[in-house]
Design an enzyme around this catalytic site. Structure first.
Site, PDB file in Angstrom:
ATOM      1  N   ARG A   1     -10.689  15.699   0.576  1.00  0.00           N
ATOM      2  CA  ARG A   1     -11.552  14.765  -0.182  1.00  0.00           C
ATOM      3  C   ARG A   1     -10.775  13.911  -1.185  1.00  0.00           C
ATOM      4  O   ARG A   1     -11.317  13.448  -2.188  1.00  0.00           O
ATOM      5  CB  ARG A   1     -12.675  15.504  -0.909  1.00  0.00           C
ATOM      6  CG  ARG A   1     -13.602  16.214   0.039  1.00  0.00           C
ATOM      7  CD  ARG A   1     -14.941  16.508  -0.561  1.00  0.00           C
ATOM      8  NE  ARG A   1     -15.768  17.212   0.389  1.00  0.00           N
ATOM      9  CZ  ARG A   1     -15.753  18.533   0.560  1.00  0.00           C
ATOM     10  NH1 ARG A   1     -14.974  19.287  -0.190  1.00  0.00           N
ATOM     11  NH2 ARG A   1     -16.509  19.092   1.460  1.00  0.00           N
TER      12      ARG A   1
ATOM     13  N   LYS B   1      -7.392  -0.815  -0.977  1.00  0.00           N
ATOM     14  CA  LYS B   1      -8.088  -0.905   0.315  1.00  0.00           C
ATOM     15  C   LYS B   1      -7.246  -0.148   1.324  1.00  0.00           C
ATOM     16  O   LYS B   1      -6.089  -0.516   1.570  1.00  0.00           O
ATOM     17  CB  LYS B   1      -8.225  -2.358   0.759  1.00  0.00           C
ATOM     18  CG  LYS B   1      -9.417  -3.074   0.184  1.00  0.00           C
ATOM     19  CD  LYS B   1      -9.578  -4.394   0.952  1.00  0.00           C
ATOM     20  CE  LYS B   1     -10.625  -5.268   0.349  1.00  0.00           C
ATOM     21  NZ  LYS B   1     -10.727  -6.557   1.048  1.00  0.00           N
TER      22      LYS B   1
ATOM     23  N   GLU C   1       0.834 -15.878   2.928  1.00  0.00           N
ATOM     24  CA  GLU C   1      -0.045 -15.212   1.944  1.00  0.00           C
ATOM     25  C   GLU C   1       0.350 -15.629   0.519  1.00  0.00           C
ATOM     26  O   GLU C   1      -0.493 -15.676  -0.370  1.00  0.00           O
ATOM     27  CB  GLU C   1       0.020 -13.685   2.094  1.00  0.00           C
ATOM     28  CG  GLU C   1      -0.588 -13.152   3.388  1.00  0.00           C
ATOM     29  CD  GLU C   1      -2.115 -12.970   3.341  1.00  0.00           C
ATOM     30  OE1 GLU C   1      -2.752 -13.399   2.358  1.00  0.00           O
ATOM     31  OE2 GLU C   1      -2.660 -12.408   4.312  1.00  0.00           O
TER      32      GLU C   1
ATOM     33  N   LYS D   1      -3.027 -10.507  -8.019  1.00  0.00           N
ATOM     34  CA  LYS D   1      -3.863  -9.509  -7.332  1.00  0.00           C
ATOM     35  C   LYS D   1      -4.324  -8.427  -8.300  1.00  0.00           C
ATOM     36  O   LYS D   1      -5.484  -7.999  -8.252  1.00  0.00           O
ATOM     37  CB  LYS D   1      -3.132  -8.902  -6.132  1.00  0.00           C
ATOM     38  CG  LYS D   1      -4.062  -7.966  -5.361  1.00  0.00           C
ATOM     39  CD  LYS D   1      -3.854  -7.910  -3.885  1.00  0.00           C
ATOM     40  CE  LYS D   1      -4.929  -7.018  -3.241  1.00  0.00           C
ATOM     41  NZ  LYS D   1      -4.642  -6.697  -1.865  1.00  0.00           N
TER      42      LYS D   1
ATOM     43  N   ARG E   1     -13.115 -10.867  -5.985  1.00  0.00           N
ATOM     44  CA  ARG E   1     -12.060 -10.412  -5.060  1.00  0.00           C
ATOM     45  C   ARG E   1     -12.124 -11.140  -3.713  1.00  0.00           C
ATOM     46  O   ARG E   1     -11.134 -11.190  -2.976  1.00  0.00           O
ATOM     47  CB  ARG E   1     -12.153  -8.890  -4.875  1.00  0.00           C
ATOM     48  CG  ARG E   1     -10.964  -8.316  -4.120  1.00  0.00           C
ATOM     49  CD  ARG E   1     -10.832  -6.817  -4.239  1.00  0.00           C
ATOM     50  NE  ARG E   1      -9.721  -6.340  -3.437  1.00  0.00           N
ATOM     51  CZ  ARG E   1      -9.283  -5.111  -3.398  1.00  0.00           C
ATOM     52  NH1 ARG E   1      -9.833  -4.187  -4.141  1.00  0.00           N
ATOM     53  NH2 ARG E   1      -8.260  -4.767  -2.643  1.00  0.00           N
TER      54      ARG E   1
ATOM     55  N   HIS F   1      -8.851 -16.328   5.771  1.00  0.00           N
ATOM     56  CA  HIS F   1      -9.001 -15.152   6.622  1.00  0.00           C
ATOM     57  C   HIS F   1     -10.196 -15.235   7.574  1.00  0.00           C
ATOM     58  O   HIS F   1     -10.253 -14.483   8.536  1.00  0.00           O
ATOM     59  CB  HIS F   1      -9.093 -13.880   5.766  1.00  0.00           C
ATOM     60  CG  HIS F   1      -7.766 -13.470   5.185  1.00  0.00           C
ATOM     61  ND1 HIS F   1      -7.055 -14.280   4.320  1.00  0.00           N
ATOM     62  CD2 HIS F   1      -7.009 -12.351   5.354  1.00  0.00           C
ATOM     63  CE1 HIS F   1      -5.931 -13.667   3.979  1.00  0.00           C
ATOM     64  NE2 HIS F   1      -5.880 -12.501   4.592  1.00  0.00           N
TER      65      HIS F   1
HETATM   66  N1  NAD Z   1      -4.880  -3.014   2.327  1.00  0.00           N
HETATM   67  C1  NAD Z   1      -4.850  -4.293   2.104  1.00  0.00           C
HETATM   68  O1  NAD Z   1      -5.331  -4.793   1.086  1.00  0.00           O
HETATM   69  C2  NAD Z   1      -4.194  -5.186   3.104  1.00  0.00           C
HETATM   70  C3  NAD Z   1      -3.953  -6.546   2.799  1.00  0.00           C
HETATM   71  C4  NAD Z   1      -3.272  -7.328   3.744  1.00  0.00           C
HETATM   72  C5  NAD Z   1      -2.846  -6.764   4.934  1.00  0.00           C
HETATM   73  N2  NAD Z   1      -3.100  -5.437   5.195  1.00  0.00           N
HETATM   74  C6  NAD Z   1      -2.637  -4.804   6.434  1.00  0.00           C
HETATM   75  O2  NAD Z   1      -1.209  -4.805   6.414  1.00  0.00           O
HETATM   76  C7  NAD Z   1      -0.731  -4.747   7.755  1.00  0.00           C
HETATM   77  C8  NAD Z   1       0.390  -5.753   7.913  1.00  0.00           C
HETATM   78  O3  NAD Z   1       1.440  -5.383   7.056  1.00  0.00           O
HETATM   79  P1  NAD Z   1       2.949  -5.839   7.366  1.00  0.00           P
HETATM   80  O4  NAD Z   1       2.976  -7.299   7.561  1.00  0.00           O
HETATM   81  O5  NAD Z   1       3.798  -5.234   6.321  1.00  0.00           O
HETATM   82  O6  NAD Z   1       3.186  -5.229   8.797  1.00  0.00           O
HETATM   83  P2  NAD Z   1       3.988  -3.904   9.275  1.00  0.00           P
HETATM   84  O7  NAD Z   1       3.650  -2.755   8.441  1.00  0.00           O
HETATM   85  O8  NAD Z   1       3.747  -3.803  10.741  1.00  0.00           O
HETATM   86  O9  NAD Z   1       5.500  -4.307   8.997  1.00  0.00           O
HETATM   87  C9  NAD Z   1       6.057  -5.402   9.686  1.00  0.00           C
HETATM   88  C10 NAD Z   1       7.347  -4.995  10.404  1.00  0.00           C
HETATM   89  O10 NAD Z   1       8.399  -4.928   9.439  1.00  0.00           O
HETATM   90  C11 NAD Z   1       9.055  -3.662   9.540  1.00  0.00           C
HETATM   91  N3  NAD Z   1       9.590  -3.388   8.212  1.00  0.00           N
HETATM   92  C12 NAD Z   1       8.916  -3.093   7.082  1.00  0.00           C
HETATM   93  N4  NAD Z   1       9.761  -3.043   6.040  1.00  0.00           N
HETATM   94  C13 NAD Z   1      10.993  -3.301   6.520  1.00  0.00           C
HETATM   95  C14 NAD Z   1      12.276  -3.420   5.942  1.00  0.00           C
HETATM   96  N5  NAD Z   1      12.463  -3.320   4.618  1.00  0.00           N
HETATM   97  N6  NAD Z   1      13.329  -3.677   6.746  1.00  0.00           N
HETATM   98  C15 NAD Z   1      13.156  -3.853   8.091  1.00  0.00           C
HETATM   99  N7  NAD Z   1      11.968  -3.785   8.688  1.00  0.00           N
HETATM  100  C16 NAD Z   1      10.896  -3.507   7.917  1.00  0.00           C
HETATM  101  C17 NAD Z   1       8.007  -2.727  10.074  1.00  0.00           C
HETATM  102  O11 NAD Z   1       8.584  -1.591  10.667  1.00  0.00           O
HETATM  103  C18 NAD Z   1       7.291  -3.634  11.070  1.00  0.00           C
HETATM  104  O12 NAD Z   1       8.021  -3.699  12.280  1.00  0.00           O
HETATM  105  C19 NAD Z   1      -1.930  -5.035   8.634  1.00  0.00           C
HETATM  106  O13 NAD Z   1      -2.349  -3.833   9.237  1.00  0.00           O
HETATM  107  C20 NAD Z   1      -2.983  -5.546   7.689  1.00  0.00           C
HETATM  108  O14 NAD Z   1      -4.297  -5.241   8.114  1.00  0.00           O
HETATM  109  C21 NAD Z   1      -3.752  -4.661   4.298  1.00  0.00           C
END
Ligand code: NAD
Length: 369
Positions: free
Chosen positions: A128, A150, A192, A234, A248, A255
């Site tokens: 939980r 989130k 972004e 943010k 927010r 998007h």
């Molecule tokens: N929770 C939220 O508020 C929120 C907001 C925006 C996006 N998201 C989510 O975030 C995700 C996208 O995140 P992302 O763009 O980081 O994608 P990701 O987590 O897939 O990372 C992108 C790529 O970069 C690689 N990577 C990460 N750090 C690295 C580093 N330092 N060196 C080399 N490679 C590295 C990862 O292994 C992956 O291949 C989506 O699932 C999206 O829905 C969430």
């Protein structure tokens, strides 16, 4: 002026405030920083990461964490959006149970947004809710997904459909990790950043416009300043509206169309930021059509988006399918399609229901480019 010294930003929420720490080399201090916020009874740490990121940073993080805690475990998930599922969470739960992880122990998400969202969701629901810390390593996670609580996973029928609000206890951002991040990820995340500029920070928008070459060359100071600025925006928004009841929603600029483009192409064609880039152009066009944004500023937004790399092609896509996907999105309201629209660079209005014929017209224009 942008701040020159980096440091600490507060997310202020009743009973669950936390800090975002930003600084080069911070991963080496991860153990010390975690110790300060973990429960005094925390004995075990579980790092959730993926193989690629863990291989790159395990030496630094393991050394610093084992200095402070009795036991440090690692659980590695597959790399990519397709692993952000309940199935992966279930495997993580089994791992936590087998290793007798207790309520007072701590999960650390080390990686991009996929790792952060998934580890956060597991932390929100295991026993939980247990403490978790975000150590984001992608630019997108550092400016956006690691902050705000989130958490969630995808369902075969849609992205992020299963989730919970669960704030981290700390966010530790080490911009040095960006050195190993692929260029396409940097460019995509910059969309972004442009979004933050349009919704809330004209100065950031023009900084990003003017310093494009430095950003793309990986200028560390500049990237760190950009991260600081985005996190400040943010943190402020989340502190005022944690559960997205009002303000927010400005973060959803770009998007409405962006998510639909991703869904129609089964999350394979676009990086998230790339789809948002198109979404921002579409939203700016709608705003111009309804006379709330000047054509000059519409053009400015389009040019800056396009200056951060060629976006994947969309000519072959179908307007009706994009519309359908928009109607299924979490952001549609009683069947109406809701947009965040810019009034000027640095200011947007939220919750605008846009007539379908106008959306179709703008999408046609977007696809014909
Ligand atoms: N929770 C939220 O508020 C929120 C907001 C925006 C996006 N998201 C989510 O975030 C995700 C996208 O995140 P992302 O763009 O980081 O994608 P990701 O987590 O897939 O990372 C992108 C790529 O970069 C690689 N990577 C990460 N750090 C690295 C580093 N330092 N060196 C080399 N490679 C590295 C990862 O292994 C992956 O291949 C989506 O699932 C999206 O829905 C969430």
């Amino acid at each position: 002026m942008l701040p020159t010294s980096l440091g600490e930003i507060a997310v202020s929420l009743p009973g669950r405030s936390y800090s975002i720490l930003i600084g080069a080399g911070l991963l080496e201090q991860l153990g010390k920083q975690v110790k300060k916020v973990a429960s005094p009874y925390c004995r075990k740490i579980v790092i959730v990461s993926n193989k690629k990121v863990f291989e790159l940073y395990k030496l630094k993080v393991l050394q610093s964490l084992t200095n402070e805690f009795d036991k440090v475990y690692s659980f590695l998930i597959g790399d990519g959006e397709r692993y952000k599922t309940l199935k992966t969470v279930e495997k993580l739960f089994s791992f936590l149970i087998e290793n007798k992880i207790e309520r007072h122990d701590t999960i650390i998400a080390l990686g991009g947004g996929v790792v952060g969202d998934l580890a956060g969701f597991a932390a929100a629901t295991y026993l939980r809710g247990i403490i978790y810390i975000q150590a984001p390593t992608s630019l997108l996670a550092q400016i956006d997904s690691a902050i705000g609580g989130k958490t969630g996973v995808n369902h075969p029928k849609g992205k992020n459909l299963i989730g919970a609000f669960h704030q981290p206890k700390l966010v530790v951002i080490d911009p040095e990790t960006l050195i190993t991040l692929p260029k396409r990820e940097i460019k995509s995340a910059m969309q972004e950043v442009i979004k933050y500029g349009v919704i809330a920070d004209k100065e950031l928008f023009y900084l990003v416009k003017q310093e494009r070459l430095k950003v793309l060359a990986g200028d560390a100071d500049l990237l760190a300043k950009i991260i600081f600025r985005c996190c400040s925006i943010k943190a402020g928004v989340v502190s005022r509206d944690e559960h997205e009841k009002g303000e927010r929603r400005i973060l959803n600029f770009g998007h409405t169309v962006g998510h639909a483009l991703e869904a129609v192409t089964n999350y394979r064609r676009f990086k998230h930021g790339e789809a948002v880039g198109y979404g921002m152009i579409a939203a700016a066009n709608i705003a111009e059509q309804i006379n709330i944004l000047t054509s000059k500023e519409t053009e400015e937004i389009k040019n800056v988006v396009e200056s951060y790399g060629v976006l994947p092609k969309i000519k072959d896509m179908n307007v009706d399918l994009i519309l359908q996907a928009m109607q299924q999105d979490k952001k549609s309201l009683a069947g109406q399609l809701i947009f965040v629209l810019p009034e000027q660079i640095g200011r947007v209005i939220i919750g605008e229901a846009v007539p379908v014929p106008l959306i179709c017209e703008v999408l046609q224009k977007l696809l014909s480019r």
